[in-house]
Design an enzyme around this catalytic site. Structure first.
Site, PDB file in Angstrom:
ATOM      1  N   HIS A 209      42.873  27.244  34.683  1.00 40.51           N
ATOM      2  CA  HIS A 209      41.548  27.669  35.137  1.00 40.51           C
ATOM      3  C   HIS A 209      41.714  29.014  35.836  1.00 40.51           C
ATOM      4  CE1 HIS A 209      37.872  28.000  37.411  1.00 40.51           C
ATOM      5  NE2 HIS A 209      38.555  27.954  38.542  1.00 40.51           N
TER       6      HIS A 209
ATOM      7  N   CYS B  66      36.020  29.028  31.504  1.00 41.45           N
ATOM      8  CA  CYS B  66      36.171  29.921  32.656  1.00 41.45           C
ATOM      9  C   CYS B  66      37.004  31.157  32.320  1.00 41.45           C
ATOM     10  CB  CYS B  66      36.812  29.171  33.819  1.00 41.45           C
ATOM     11  SG  CYS B  66      38.435  28.458  33.428  1.00 41.45           S
TER      12      CYS B  66
END
Length: 313
Positions: free
Chosen positions: A8, A86
């Site tokens: 992430h 993301c």
């Protein structure tokens, strides 16, 4: 942050980390902000490393213009673990900021999933069933709209809500110092860096009802003349708060009390209570206005030595 070799990411600019996550609200943006390098509580993510992509040549205003445009492209409902996650946001943001890419290994899992046609297996492994149509599910613990988990805490006997603030996720834009949010938490002075304006971003650990905001400034000369409050506006940036977005409530000019022995002044601002019910996030914009109603420049600063929220759960 990394979890089982799937990463992430977010982009840190001007002391704030911007990231993208999903949710079921199709009309809402999935772009949010948080304190840099701090995984959301309970997410299971651990901070791995920071990578400097390129020197930033954009002004603060140019950065916020780019963010407004990206917020439209990266809606919460468009999120997908494989095709629009993301890391895709981080890549798009970096390209707009400096025409450079993030390291390829950051989004390698999604790239492999697309090239080999195994995106469905990756989605299933990470808890997303199928590609999104009207909505999408965020990174597991990635932050954004889908990770605003609430927990109980405590309110002081005098109504002090400081125990309800999630200080690990709080932030202060345009502030001097390495950790201005912690400075606010400890009750020490926070001074603006560029121009006479500050933006406090305060998430709560549980839903609260705000009744009043008490501010203390080190001196009359550095005290804010304008305060704007934004209820549950998690994605607001400085230019929005400075005038592009209508506030939930505004105090201008701020009425300050008489200076104390040390020169400090205090203002007690009672809010319109019904507008601050079920509050999960509060943005507090303060500035010293010039004659045109804009944040003063030319080296002027604004300083808040104490910010106290009063209310109940």
């Amino acid at each position: 942050g990394g979890q089982h070799m799937i990463y992430h990411s977010g982009v840190e600019v001007h002391g704030v980390e911007y990231l993208f996550g999903g949710g079921t609200a199709t009309g809402a943006t999935g772009v949010s902000l948080q304190k840099p390098k701090v995984p959301p509580p309970g997410s299971g993510w651990t901070f791995y490393q920071s990578v400097e992509v390129a020197p930033l040549q954009k002004t603060r205003g140019e950065v916020e213009t780019i963010l407004r445009e990206l917020k439209m492209d990266f809606s919460a409902g468009s999120y997908d673990l494989v095709s629009k996650n993301c890391n895709h946001f981080s890549e798009a943001f970096c390209q707009r900021l400096c025409s450079k890419s993030i390291p390829t290994w950051v989004n390698a899992a999604a790239a492999v999933g697309n090239s080999l046609g195994i995106g469905g297996l990756i989605r299933s492994a990470m808890g997303q069933s199928g590609a999104p149509s009207a909505g999408g599910k965020a990174d597991i613990g990635a932050g954004g709209l889908a990770s605003a988990g609430m927990m109980t805490a405590s309110v002081g006997s005098d109504g002090d809500l400081s125990g309800e603030v999630d200080w690990a996720q709080a932030g202060v834009s345009n502030a001097q110092g390495d950790d201005p949010a912690n400075t606010v938490r400890t009750g020490a002075p926070v001074t603006s860096e560029d121009d006479a304006e500050l933006l406090f971003e305060l998430p709560f650990r549980s839903l609260v009802k705000l009744q009043a905001l008490h501010l203390t400034a080190s001196s009359v000369d550095e005290a804010p003349s304008c305060v704007r409050l934004f209820a549950n506006e998690r994605n607001i940036v400085m230019t929005d708060a400075a005038g592009d977005t209508p506030p939930t409530q505004e105090f201008a000019p701020v009425t300050w009390g008489e200076p104390g022995p040390d020169g400090a002044v205090t203002a007690a601002l009672d809010v319109k209570f019904l507008k601050f019910q079920n509050l999960s996030f509060l943005a507090v914009y303060v500035c010293r206005q010039d004659e045109d109603g804009l944040a003063a420049q030319d080296g002027q600063k604004v300083c808040v030595s104490n910010l106290r929220l009063v209310g109940k759960t």
